[in-house]
Write a protein that holds these residues in place. Structure first.
Motif, PDB file in Angstrom:
ATOM      1  N   THR A 118       0.872  -1.179   0.000  1.00 14.86           N
ATOM      2  CA  THR A 118       0.000   0.000   0.000  1.00 14.86           C
ATOM      3  C   THR A 118       0.911   1.232   0.000  1.00 14.86           C
ATOM      4  OG1 THR A 118      -1.468  -1.321   1.347  1.00 14.86           O
ATOM      5  CG2 THR A 118      -1.958   1.006   1.227  1.00 14.86           C
ATOM      6  N   TYR A 124      -3.537   2.551   3.706  1.00 16.68           N
ATOM      7  CA  TYR A 124      -3.840   1.259   4.332  1.00 16.68           C
ATOM      8  C   TYR A 124      -5.070   1.398   5.227  1.00 16.68           C
ATOM      9  CZ  TYR A 124      -2.914  -3.054   7.074  1.00 16.68           C
ATOM     10  OH  TYR A 124      -3.002  -4.285   7.702  1.00 16.68           O
ATOM     11  N   ARG A 127      -8.260   3.452   2.734  1.00 15.27           N
ATOM     12  CA  ARG A 127      -8.794   2.847   1.513  1.00 15.27           C
ATOM     13  C   ARG A 127      -9.054   1.356   1.662  1.00 15.27           C
ATOM     14  NH1 ARG A 127      -4.561   5.239  -2.476  1.00 15.27           N
ATOM     15  NH2 ARG A 127      -4.640   7.386  -1.788  1.00 15.27           N
ATOM     16  N   SER A 128      -8.912   0.843   2.865  1.00 14.59           N
ATOM     17  CA  SER A 128      -9.238  -0.572   3.047  1.00 14.59           C
ATOM     18  C   SER A 128      -9.911  -0.752   4.403  1.00 14.59           C
ATOM     19  CB  SER A 128      -7.976  -1.436   2.957  1.00 14.59           C
ATOM     20  OG  SER A 128      -7.125  -1.175   4.050  1.00 14.59           O
ATOM     21  N   ASN A 135      -7.630  -7.547   4.395  1.00 17.31           N
ATOM     22  CA  ASN A 135      -8.232  -6.242   4.148  1.00 17.31           C
ATOM     23  C   ASN A 135      -9.004  -6.276   2.839  1.00 17.31           C
ATOM     24  OD1 ASN A 135      -7.596  -4.702   6.398  1.00 17.31           O
ATOM     25  ND2 ASN A 135      -5.517  -4.337   5.669  1.00 17.31           N
ATOM     26  N   CYS A 136     -10.036  -5.464   2.785  1.00 16.18           N
ATOM     27  CA  CYS A 136     -10.875  -5.360   1.594  1.00 16.18           C
ATOM     28  C   CYS A 136     -10.774  -3.929   1.078  1.00 16.18           C
ATOM     29  CB  CYS A 136     -12.321  -5.690   1.974  1.00 16.18           C
ATOM     30  SG  CYS A 136     -13.513  -5.198   0.719  1.00 16.18           S
ATOM     31  N   THR A 137     -10.596  -3.778  -0.252  1.00 13.30           N
ATOM     32  CA  THR A 137     -10.499  -2.426  -0.818  1.00 13.30           C
ATOM     33  C   THR A 137     -11.705  -2.090  -1.694  1.00 13.30           C
ATOM     34  OG1 THR A 137      -9.221  -3.298  -2.686  1.00 13.30           O
ATOM     35  CG2 THR A 137      -7.958  -2.456  -0.804  1.00 13.30           C
ATOM     36  N   VAL A 142     -15.786  -0.713   1.984  1.00 11.02           N
ATOM     37  CA  VAL A 142     -14.937   0.105   2.864  1.00 11.02           C
ATOM     38  C   VAL A 142     -15.811   1.166   3.527  1.00 11.02           C
ATOM     39  CG1 VAL A 142     -13.026   1.766   2.935  1.00 11.02           C
ATOM     40  CG2 VAL A 142     -12.841  -0.286   1.509  1.00 11.02           C
ATOM     41  N   PHE A 160     -10.513  -7.410  -4.953  1.00  7.01           N
ATOM     42  CA  PHE A 160     -10.348  -6.363  -3.933  1.00  7.01           C
ATOM     43  C   PHE A 160      -9.698  -6.871  -2.638  1.00  7.01           C
ATOM     44  CE2 PHE A 160     -13.897  -4.876  -6.548  1.00  7.01           C
ATOM     45  CZ  PHE A 160     -13.441  -3.603  -6.869  1.00  7.01           C
ATOM     46  N   ARG A 162      -6.956  -7.916  -0.018  1.00  9.84           N
ATOM     47  CA  ARG A 162      -5.576  -7.506   0.268  1.00  9.84           C
ATOM     48  C   ARG A 162      -5.131  -8.030   1.641  1.00  9.84           C
ATOM     49  NH1 ARG A 162      -5.993  -6.707  -4.202  1.00  9.84           N
ATOM     50  NH2 ARG A 162      -5.514  -4.887  -5.477  1.00  9.84           N
TER      51      ARG A 162
END
Ligand code: SF4
Length: 260
Positions: A118, A124, A127-128, A135-137, A142, A160, A162
């Motif tokens: 990121t 970080y 955006r997630s 993590n989801c983006t 979000v 998406f 992460r």
């Protein structure tokens, strides 16, 4: 907790006596040092006044919190009336949290296990959003704080997704759960596409785990320890946050052509 040695008493040693016995024992220990060294390279002595009975309880709880024990399980273990009291053990200072994010953002991967660091700690965090296995983006999820996944948390098949090393225990737990569910599906004689869906999810989550584990193994010992501390801090932060609602996953054929 500790029964008295005297016959005829159905009682425990009281807290004052335990405290005195502990103090005597600590004072008699010949040497007590920390991991830190002074300017001459000699270990710095440990402050003996910091050893007292209540500290054991605090350390016990702190270690559970750092090892991902679930909030309500720890509340039961500690016999706290309110989860708010237990929550105190999951709190991480803002400074520590920022440092953990700064470390972790460089070790993010995508659903195929490819490096996807990121650009900044702010990215970080903003955006997630943390979902159960990484993590989801996905922007709408979000915005909704992680509770509105459009495809019911089948993250390992999602562009998406992460994950990073702080999610390893959660992903490994999920793989074990998927394997158990696959066996159940087989035992029930379900259609082949149901079993295949479990297998595809297991394989894709396993790719993520393998990639992160290889990354960890290739790191110098100090860097790896630093990353593990950052992982533990972030897991504590997440354990103290409200969990997103995970809806049951429907068994649909996995789309292996959805790669980026
Ligand atoms: S599947 Fe996972 S990564 Fe994809 S949108 Fe849902 S929560 Fe986000």
């Amino acid at each position: 907790m500790f029964p008295t040695a005297r016959h005829g008493y159905d009682a425990c040693i009281d807290a004052d006596t335990v405290a005195k016995m502990l103090r005597r024992w600590v004072d008699r220990l010949p040497e007590l040092v920390t991991d830190t060294v002074d300017k001459d390279g000699l270990p710095v002595p440990f402050d003996r006044s910091r050893i007292f009975a209540y500290a054991f309880r605090h350390t016990y709880a702190q270690r559970h919190a750092g090892a991902d024990t679930e909030l309500h399980t720890l509340r039961d273990l500690m016999d706290h009336k309110s989860a708010d009291t237990t929550m105190g053990y999951f709190k991480v200072s803002m400074q520590k949290r920022r440092e953990a994010v700064e470390t972790m953002r460089k070790h993010v991967v995508d659903r195929s296990g490819n490096a996807a660091s990121t650009p900044s700690a702010t990215a970080y965090e903003v955006r997630s959003v943390a979902v159960p296995f990484g993590n989801c983006t996905e922007p709408s999820n979000v915005k909704a704080g992680g509770g509105r996944c459009p495809i019911r948390f089948q993250c390992s098949g999602c562009a998406f997704y992460r994950p990073d090393p702080s999610f390893l225990p959660a992903v490994e737990d999920h793989i074990r759960a998927l394997k158990a569910e696959r066996e159940m599906a087989r035992a029930l004689g379900t259609a082949e596409f149901v079993v295949r869906n479990f297998s595809d999810q297991i394989d894709s989550f396993q790719n993520v785990v393998t990639s992160i584990r290889l990354q960890l193994e290739a790191m110098p010992e100090d860097d790896r320890r630093h990353l593990e501390e950052a992982s533990a801090a972030l897991r504590k932060v997440r354990a103290a946050a409200p969990a997103p609602v995970v809806l049951p996953v429907p068994s649909v054929p996995a789309q292996s052509t959805a790669d980026e």
